[in-house]
Motif scaffolding. Structure first.
Motif, PDB file in Angstrom:
ATOM      1  N   THR A  86      58.424  55.642  -1.629  1.00 38.91           N
ATOM      2  CA  THR A  86      57.545  55.971  -2.753  1.00 38.91           C
ATOM      3  C   THR A  86      56.533  54.862  -3.005  1.00 38.91           C
ATOM      4  OG1 THR A  86      59.292  57.301  -3.772  1.00 38.91           O
ATOM      5  CG2 THR A  86      57.517  56.558  -5.209  1.00 38.91           C
ATOM      6  N   ALA A  87      56.968  53.602  -2.849  1.00 43.82           N
ATOM      7  CA  ALA A  87      56.070  52.468  -3.083  1.00 43.82           C
ATOM      8  C   ALA A  87      55.055  52.299  -1.966  1.00 43.82           C
ATOM      9  CB  ALA A  87      56.889  51.191  -3.241  1.00 43.82           C
ATOM     10  N   VAL A  88      55.473  52.513  -0.722  1.00 45.45           N
ATOM     11  CA  VAL A  88      54.628  52.194   0.427  1.00 45.45           C
ATOM     12  C   VAL A  88      53.730  53.356   0.833  1.00 45.45           C
ATOM     13  CG1 VAL A  88      54.699  51.616   2.897  1.00 45.45           C
ATOM     14  CG2 VAL A  88      56.189  50.419   1.280  1.00 45.45           C
ATOM     15  N   ALA A  89      54.199  54.581   0.668  1.00 46.93           N
ATOM     16  CA  ALA A  89      53.459  55.741   1.174  1.00 46.93           C
ATOM     17  C   ALA A  89      51.985  55.766   0.763  1.00 46.93           C
ATOM     18  CB  ALA A  89      54.154  57.028   0.749  1.00 46.93           C
ATOM     19  N   PRO A  90      51.631  55.443  -0.484  1.00 45.47           N
ATOM     20  CA  PRO A  90      50.201  55.499  -0.844  1.00 45.47           C
ATOM     21  C   PRO A  90      49.348  54.418  -0.193  1.00 45.47           C
ATOM     22  CG  PRO A  90      51.627  55.598  -2.802  1.00 45.47           C
ATOM     23  CD  PRO A  90      52.474  55.147  -1.663  1.00 45.47           C
ATOM     24  N   THR A  91      49.973  53.435   0.444  1.00 51.32           N
ATOM     25  CA  THR A  91      49.236  52.284   0.964  1.00 51.32           C
ATOM     26  C   THR A  91      49.045  52.309   2.477  1.00 51.32           C
ATOM     27  OG1 THR A  91      51.173  50.862   1.334  1.00 51.32           O
ATOM     28  CG2 THR A  91      50.272  50.943  -0.910  1.00 51.32           C
ATOM     29  N   VAL A  92      49.588  53.313   3.173  1.00 53.32           N
ATOM     30  CA  VAL A  92      49.494  53.357   4.635  1.00 53.32           C
ATOM     31  C   VAL A  92      48.867  54.682   5.067  1.00 53.32           C
ATOM     32  CG1 VAL A  92      51.457  51.810   4.974  1.00 53.32           C
ATOM     33  CG2 VAL A  92      51.849  54.292   4.842  1.00 53.32           C
TER      34      VAL A  92
END
Length: 381
Positions: free
Chosen positions: A117-123
């Protein structure tokens, strides 16, 4: 930020087959060009990005050494980079919610869900979640449902890893000590837990009926794992569980196909040429026309290699083989906006060296997900 490019000179695998026309990207989708800077990709092939419908290869990034280090967000960033390098532009990360504990237990699952949830928007790679729920872990169903809601998980697959035959005979299961250590329990406590869950099995079907009805009402996609019989597949079908993941027999796969249900097979099985567990060969099922999608399972490089293996063995042409790792799995997931290189769809594509079939660059949603080697000069110059 999505890139505007006009990719020229490459061979392009479109819905109608190969052609040599340009492919243009803008705003994260495939568009009619020209729109941006031209890049000469003569000698390369452009293929749809791989949609991985089920994979747990992320575990080694999240917990590179059991009990010593847990790299949560940083591990997921590294996982996204590996996915890109393997041509995977949409990845369903399959996480256990199981009595087995350790990396398959609810506590670890919550860490994985939080990291994604934390990383998905950033990659660039589209990271999605699947919960692999153990059928006999009924005492944790309420907590599992809460986790599905909390993390917005829309895909549940049911597994049963209890060694029922051994437990019914009163014998100790094989590899008990190693499995207990992974769970953080002593072997006797682990055996006692398995025995208790096994002995409560008569109540499981009714509890599953109710759970599946609730999940279906929420629109959650459901699948069964390791189907063995037509009767077993029919029981899951009656609950609204429509995806058959890694069926272990021809009978089960045929039952799913006869009912119009998608069959997902393991790409490592194709690359190996046989099931590592001694079940039906994925190649035999593909030959029989009983495969809708190939999944990475536990090895992210496997889907691309498996597609070409199908071509090398003469099972199908390149377009049909690549569809097993792109359009097919997108259809299983209900994702109509990807899996093909067509105008208006997501700009998910793989740039592949035509001679070596090595992946040279990958775009996910129009963003650069990975690039390596001589192809970089084509984009930089």
């Amino acid at each position: 930020m999505p890139i505007e490019l006009d990719l020229q000179g490459a061979r392009v695998l479109r819905p109608g087959g190969w052609d040599h026309g340009p492919l243009s990207l803008a705003g994260g989708v495939i568009v009619d060009g020209p729109v941006g800077r031209a890049v000469d990709l003569t000698g390369y092939d452009l293929l749809p990005g791989i949609v991985d419908v089920h994979g747990d290869g992320f575990e080694r990034h999240m917990a590179p050494r059991r009990g010593a280090l847990r790299e949560r967000d940083a591990g997921m960033v590294a996982c996204a980079a590996e996915l890109g390098a393997c041509g995977i532009t949409t990845a369903v990360l399959a996480q256990f919610w199981s009595w087995e504990g350790g990396m398959r237990g609810p506590e670890f699952a919550e860490e994985v869900f939080a990291a994604v949830t934390a990383v998905a928007p950033t990659v660039p790679v589209d990271l999605r979640l699947q919960m692999r729920l153990e059928t006999h872990f009924t005492e944790s169903f309420e907590a599992a449902e809460a986790a599905l809601a909390r993390w917005g998980i829309g895909y549940v697959v049911f597994n049963d890893h209890l060694p029922h035959a051994r437990l019914a005979e009163g014998r100790r299961p094989p590899r008990l000590t190693g499995q207990a250590l992974k769970s953080g329990r002593n072997p006797e406590a682990h055996l006692a837990l398995m025995t208790r869950l096994h002995e409560a099995g008569d109540a499981v079907p009714g509890v599953l009926d109710a759970l599946c009805a609730r999940l279906a009402a929420q629109g959650i996609r459901m699948g069964s794992h390791d189907d063995r019989t037509a009767a077993g597949r029919a029981a899951w079908r009656a609950r609204g569980v429509t995806v058959s993941e890694f069926p272990e027999t021809l009978e089960a796969a045929q039952a799913a196909r006869d009912a119009g249900e998608p069959v997902v097979l393991g790409a490592p099985n194709v690359v190996r040429g046989a099931s590592h567990a001694g079940n039906v060969s994925a190649l035999d099922l593909i030959s029989a026309g009983l495969c809708d999608a190939l999944a990475s399972d536990y090895h992210y490089p496997a889907p691309a290699r498996a597609a070409w293996r199908c071509v090398e063995l003469g099972l199908m042409d390149e377009a049909a083989a690549w569809a097993l790792v792109s359009e097919g799995p997108a259809r299983v997931l209900g994702l109509a906006d990807r899996g093909r290189l067509d105008t208006g769809l997501r700009a998910d594509l793989v740039v592949m060296d035509r001679e070596t079939r090595r992946i040279a660059a990958v775009f996910a949603g129009g963003d650069l997900a990975w690039m390596s080697g001589p192809v970089a000069a084509r984009f930089i110059s």
